[in-house]
Design an enzyme around this catalytic site. Structure first.
Site: not given
Length: 356
Positions: A206, A247-249
């Protein structure tokens, strides 16, 4: 036990009315030095009434001043001085902000803090004991960093931020001005990215960051993951409660508010001015339109339209949901009726077949 909020000085009803642009009914020179809930009022306290369920306390409270909405009609005389305003709840928030601003602000760097010589520290900054500021970090003027908080390499934090104890901000993340982050938060940990293969799951690095814009408040133990690439973004004015997972993005639009234990799966895009109830969950890669209302424990699995009110799992229109729930209690009787009708149909079929 009653919680009393002490002010640093006394204020008259006249001064308060001028500050909140209200209209006085009673003694304009009566003074207060503390806040109290209307049901726990004491002499020298200011209270407020915004929920009609608490109206009866208006006639019982011992508070010296009570903020009330303009449209409240009195059934009998009251003892406190009243200040009528358009929105009592909003006005008491302004007064509490004033009270908060009067508290002495921490400043100075504790000798037990660990600060890299390659970090840039602004003016009037407070850094508490055992806080750690890594290489290349930039801390803006007036920001307060409480003990045991870790600021990673290259992190940029704006002016007048407040980071409570035991926060971790991973490398490269960016935090704007006037941001409050409560204890235990983790900003910029790896997103949950793993690619399945024949041997198990291969970690996807990431390499993105988290960007938190101005005037955001983040509750205790909330986690905001860094993006796989690019940015996970929390836009200006967002308010997140405790124990939320972003969460991511993901992207959270301006002035959106979320209650505790909300979970956003990867690449969820939440619009501006949305309201999200506790324990709601969002499937990944969906777009929630501006001004969407999501009820508690809703499960949102698809895109929404602006202004929708959704509840349930999977989430559906709130009116449809409540109509359906109203039928739930009738289902056992309906099942019995359906079974009886089926028996009648079966008997009629036998009779028809017998005649043929």
């Amino acid at each position: 036990m009653q919680k009393i909020y002490k002010l640093n000085m006394e204020f008259t009803a006249k001064q308060i009315a001028e500050f909140v642009q209200g209209r006085i009914e009673g003694q304009e020179n009566v003074t207060v030095h503390t806040f109290a809930k209307i049901e726990e009022g004491t002499p020298g306290a200011i209270s407020f009434l915004s929920n009609p369920k608490y109206t009866h306390y208006l006639y019982e409270t011992k508070s010296s001043i009570v903020l009330i909405n303009e449209d409240v009609e009195l059934e009998k005389p009251v003892s406190p001085t009243l200040i009528r305003v358009k929105n009592a709840y909003e006005c008491v928030a302004k007064l509490l902000q004033l009270y908060e601003s009067m508290k002495p602000k921490k400043s100075g760097i504790d000798p037990l803090a660990s600060i890299s010589p390659k970090a840039t520290i602004g003016e009037n900054v407070y850094i508490g004991a055992f806080a750690c500021i890594a290489d290349g970090a930039v801390i803006g003027n007036g920001t307060q960093i409480y003990p045991h908080t870790v600021i990673g390499e290259g992190v940029r934090i704006g002016e007048n931020c407040l980071l409570y104890p035991n926060i971790t901000v991973y490398q490269g993340c960016v935090i704007g001005n006037n941001v409050t982050i409560h204890a235990g938060c983790v900003i910029g940990a790896d997103g949950f990215g793993f690619a399945p293969n024949t041997e198990g799951y291969m970690k996807i690095p990431q390499i993105g960051i988290v960007v938190i814009e101005d005037d955001v408040e983040i509750g205790a133990n909330t986690c905001i993951d860094r993006s796989t690439m690019g940015q996970t973004v929390v836009h200006k004015g967002v308010k997140l409660d405790n124990l939320i997972q972003v969460a991511h993005n993901c992207e959270v639009g301006e002035n959106t508010v979320m209650s505790a234990q909300v979970g956003l799966a990867g690449s969820t895009k939440i619009g501006a001015w949305c309201m999200v109830g506790g324990q709601a969950g969002f499937s990944g890669h969906i777009k929630v339109a501006d001004k969407t209302f999501i009820g508690a424990q809703a499960g949102v699995i698809s895109n929404t339209k602006s202004g929708q009110q959704l509840i349930g799992a999977p989430a559906i229109d709130a009116k449809t949901f409540f109509k359906a729930r109203a039928i739930d209690s009738k289902l056992p009787d309906m099942y019995k009726q359906l079974a009886a009708l089926q028996r009648e149909i079966d008997e009629l079929k036998k009779k028809v077949e017998g005649q043929n």
